[in-house]
Design an enzyme around this catalytic site. Structure first.
Site, PDB file in Angstrom:
ATOM      1  N   ARG A 105      -9.481   1.949   8.629  1.00  0.00           N
ATOM      2  CA  ARG A 105      -9.130   0.730   8.909  1.00  0.00           C
ATOM      3  C   ARG A 105     -10.301  -0.300   9.785  1.00  0.00           C
ATOM      4  O   ARG A 105      -9.863  -1.199  10.168  1.00  0.00           O
ATOM      5  CB  ARG A 105      -8.022   0.662   9.838  1.00  0.00           C
ATOM      6  CG  ARG A 105      -6.955  -0.143   9.505  1.00  0.00           C
ATOM      7  CD  ARG A 105      -5.383   0.178   9.385  1.00  0.00           C
ATOM      8  NE  ARG A 105      -4.160  -0.502   9.607  1.00  0.00           N
ATOM      9  CZ  ARG A 105      -3.306   0.079   9.371  1.00  0.00           C
ATOM     10  NH1 ARG A 105      -3.277   1.191   8.616  1.00  0.00           N
ATOM     11  NH2 ARG A 105      -1.992  -0.343   9.492  1.00  0.00           N
ATOM     12  N   LYS A 159       0.939  -1.130  -0.053  1.00  0.00           N
ATOM     13  CA  LYS A 159       0.022  -0.022   0.076  1.00  0.00           C
ATOM     14  C   LYS A 159       0.869   1.376   0.075  1.00  0.00           C
ATOM     15  O   LYS A 159       0.831   2.119  -0.783  1.00  0.00           O
ATOM     16  CB  LYS A 159      -0.822   0.170   1.415  1.00  0.00           C
ATOM     17  CG  LYS A 159      -1.957  -1.119   1.355  1.00  0.00           C
ATOM     18  CD  LYS A 159      -2.744  -0.525   2.553  1.00  0.00           C
ATOM     19  CE  LYS A 159      -2.331  -0.511   3.860  1.00  0.00           C
ATOM     20  NZ  LYS A 159      -1.749  -1.902   4.468  1.00  0.00           N
ATOM     21  N   ARG A 172      -0.685  -7.859  13.597  1.00  0.00           N
ATOM     22  CA  ARG A 172      -0.907  -7.170  12.583  1.00  0.00           C
ATOM     23  C   ARG A 172      -1.785  -7.791  11.848  1.00  0.00           C
ATOM     24  O   ARG A 172      -2.979  -7.250  11.034  1.00  0.00           O
ATOM     25  CB  ARG A 172       0.015  -6.411  12.054  1.00  0.00           C
ATOM     26  CG  ARG A 172       0.241  -5.129  13.191  1.00  0.00           C
ATOM     27  CD  ARG A 172       1.597  -4.304  12.757  1.00  0.00           C
ATOM     28  NE  ARG A 172       1.815  -4.322  11.529  1.00  0.00           N
ATOM     29  CZ  ARG A 172       3.167  -4.328  10.864  1.00  0.00           C
ATOM     30  NH1 ARG A 172       4.011  -4.695  11.561  1.00  0.00           N
ATOM     31  NH2 ARG A 172       3.133  -3.816   9.647  1.00  0.00           N
ATOM     32  N   ARG A 188      11.134  -2.770   9.770  1.00  0.00           N
ATOM     33  CA  ARG A 188      10.646  -1.686  10.607  1.00  0.00           C
ATOM     34  C   ARG A 188      10.284  -1.980  12.095  1.00  0.00           C
ATOM     35  O   ARG A 188      10.516  -3.548  12.434  1.00  0.00           O
ATOM     36  CB  ARG A 188       9.111  -1.200  10.140  1.00  0.00           C
ATOM     37  CG  ARG A 188       9.055   0.072  10.144  1.00  0.00           C
ATOM     38  CD  ARG A 188       7.664   0.369   9.079  1.00  0.00           C
ATOM     39  NE  ARG A 188       6.438  -0.181   9.912  1.00  0.00           N
ATOM     40  CZ  ARG A 188       5.277  -0.096   9.350  1.00  0.00           C
ATOM     41  NH1 ARG A 188       5.361   0.554   8.218  1.00  0.00           N
ATOM     42  NH2 ARG A 188       4.157  -0.253   9.996  1.00  0.00           N
ATOM     43  N   ARG A 203      11.338  -6.132   5.588  1.00  0.00           N
ATOM     44  CA  ARG A 203      11.301  -4.588   5.740  1.00  0.00           C
ATOM     45  C   ARG A 203      12.080  -4.045   6.792  1.00  0.00           C
ATOM     46  O   ARG A 203      12.548  -3.137   6.696  1.00  0.00           O
ATOM     47  CB  ARG A 203       9.927  -4.206   5.603  1.00  0.00           C
ATOM     48  CG  ARG A 203       9.559  -3.034   5.574  1.00  0.00           C
ATOM     49  CD  ARG A 203       8.261  -2.910   5.173  1.00  0.00           C
ATOM     50  NE  ARG A 203       6.928  -3.005   6.273  1.00  0.00           N
ATOM     51  CZ  ARG A 203       5.874  -2.839   6.487  1.00  0.00           C
ATOM     52  NH1 ARG A 203       5.243  -2.253   5.392  1.00  0.00           N
ATOM     53  NH2 ARG A 203       5.368  -2.817   7.520  1.00  0.00           N
TER      54      ARG A 203
HETATM   55  P1  AMP Z   1       0.953   1.343   8.980  1.00  0.00           P
HETATM   56  O1  AMP Z   1       1.853   1.957   8.594  1.00  0.00           O
HETATM   57  O2  AMP Z   1      -0.357   1.587   8.011  1.00  0.00           O
HETATM   58  O3  AMP Z   1       1.180  -0.335   8.591  1.00  0.00           O
HETATM   59  O4  AMP Z   1       0.455   1.506  10.419  1.00  0.00           O
HETATM   60  C1  AMP Z   1       1.486   1.187  11.267  1.00  0.00           C
HETATM   61  C2  AMP Z   1       0.503   1.375  12.622  1.00  0.00           C
HETATM   62  O5  AMP Z   1      -0.069   2.559  12.787  1.00  0.00           O
HETATM   63  C3  AMP Z   1      -0.649   0.248  12.717  1.00  0.00           C
HETATM   64  O6  AMP Z   1      -0.224  -1.084  13.034  1.00  0.00           O
HETATM   65  C4  AMP Z   1      -1.634   0.797  13.658  1.00  0.00           C
HETATM   66  O7  AMP Z   1      -0.946   0.563  15.107  1.00  0.00           O
HETATM   67  C5  AMP Z   1      -1.411   2.309  13.430  1.00  0.00           C
HETATM   68  N1  AMP Z   1      -2.461   2.803  12.437  1.00  0.00           N
HETATM   69  C6  AMP Z   1      -2.131   3.357  11.230  1.00  0.00           C
HETATM   70  N2  AMP Z   1      -3.311   3.639  10.609  1.00  0.00           N
HETATM   71  C7  AMP Z   1      -4.483   3.424  11.453  1.00  0.00           C
HETATM   72  C8  AMP Z   1      -5.742   3.487  11.480  1.00  0.00           C
HETATM   73  N3  AMP Z   1      -6.376   3.995  10.420  1.00  0.00           N
HETATM   74  N4  AMP Z   1      -6.392   3.280  12.451  1.00  0.00           N
HETATM   75  C9  AMP Z   1      -5.839   2.760  13.638  1.00  0.00           C
HETATM   76  N5  AMP Z   1      -4.652   2.398  13.938  1.00  0.00           N
HETATM   77  C10 AMP Z   1      -3.696   2.597  12.859  1.00  0.00           C
END
Ligand code: AMP
Length: 199
Positions: free
Chosen positions: A89, A14, A154, A143, A141
């Site tokens: 989400r 994404k 996740r 991170r 990755r």
């Molecule tokens: P991502 O970079 O999109 O994988 O997001 C990393 C982390 O940020 C996720 O595992 C969540 O803890 C938090 N996060 C990101 N976007 C959201 C969202 N829309 N709602 C809730 N938590 C989020």
């Protein structure tokens, strides 16, 4: 006007694709994960609250996310389109997005009576990638939240809380599914084709 939500499990690509597509169509790439990570780095009040959830691979509470996205969408650069990556989400986020955020932030959706007309004003890209590929991608990755245990959580959180959005957006005919299990360039090409068909 390009307004897209990128949906898909962690590791589907994404972020990479949203960034490339945003650059190509000259719209901002709004990644809730990136905004949260910079808040964590700055140790802002939001960052301090969000960190405990992110470290475990859990979702940050909806209210915090909705406030954050609302502020970001009010920014002048977001008035002529956007790519949202990682939001909504949850079904609650998706409902509130349409009810509150879009109706206040986007003038061109307003009808003569001032009521927001929002139903089909954006499309949702569902990037599809098999689970075993997702895990391999996430492990490579590196991170901070990409260790084996957090990855498992996740993915589980994705299937429980985010995957229902596929049906949600299918029902409103906003969903476009794209096969994300190809080389980056090939996926970008499919996405551009899908976007160009919309206009
Ligand atoms: P991502 O970079 O999109 O994988 O997001 C990393 C982390 O940020 C996720 O595992 C969540 O803890 C938090 N996060 C990101 N976007 C959201 C969202 N829309 N709602 C809730 N938590 C989020």
């Amino acid at each position: 006007m390009v307004k897209l939500v990128f949906l898909g499990p962690p590791g589907a690509g994404k972020g990479t694709q949203a960034s490339l597509i945003a650059e190509f169509y000259h719209v901002p790439h709004i990644s809730t994960g990136d905004i949260l990570r910079s808040n964590v780095a700055e140790e802002s009040p939001l960052g301090i609250q969000a960190k405990e959830y992110m470290d475990k691979g859990d979702l940050v509470p909806d209210e915090l996310i909705l406030d954050m996205v609302q502020k970001r969408l009010e920014n002048p650069d977001a008035q002529n389109g956007w790519i949202l990556d990682g939001f909504p989400r949850t079904v609650t986020q998706a409902e509130e997005f349409v009810k509150k955020l879009l109706s206040t932030s986007t003038n061109e959706n307003e009808t003569e009576t001032g009521k927001a007309k929002i139903s089909n004003s954006f499309q949702v890209i569902n990037l599809q990638v098999p689970d075993d590929i997702l895990v391999a991608r996430l492990l490579s990755r590196g991170r901070q939240d990409d260790n084996e245990e957090t990855i498992k959580n996740r993915l589980q959180v994705y299937y429980q809380q985010t995957e229902p959005l596929i049906e949600f957006y299918e029902a409103s005919q906003q969903l476009i599914t794209v096969d994300g299990n190809h080389a980056i360039d090939a996926v970008t090409d499919s996405l551009k084709q899908a976007v160009d068909q919309l206009s």
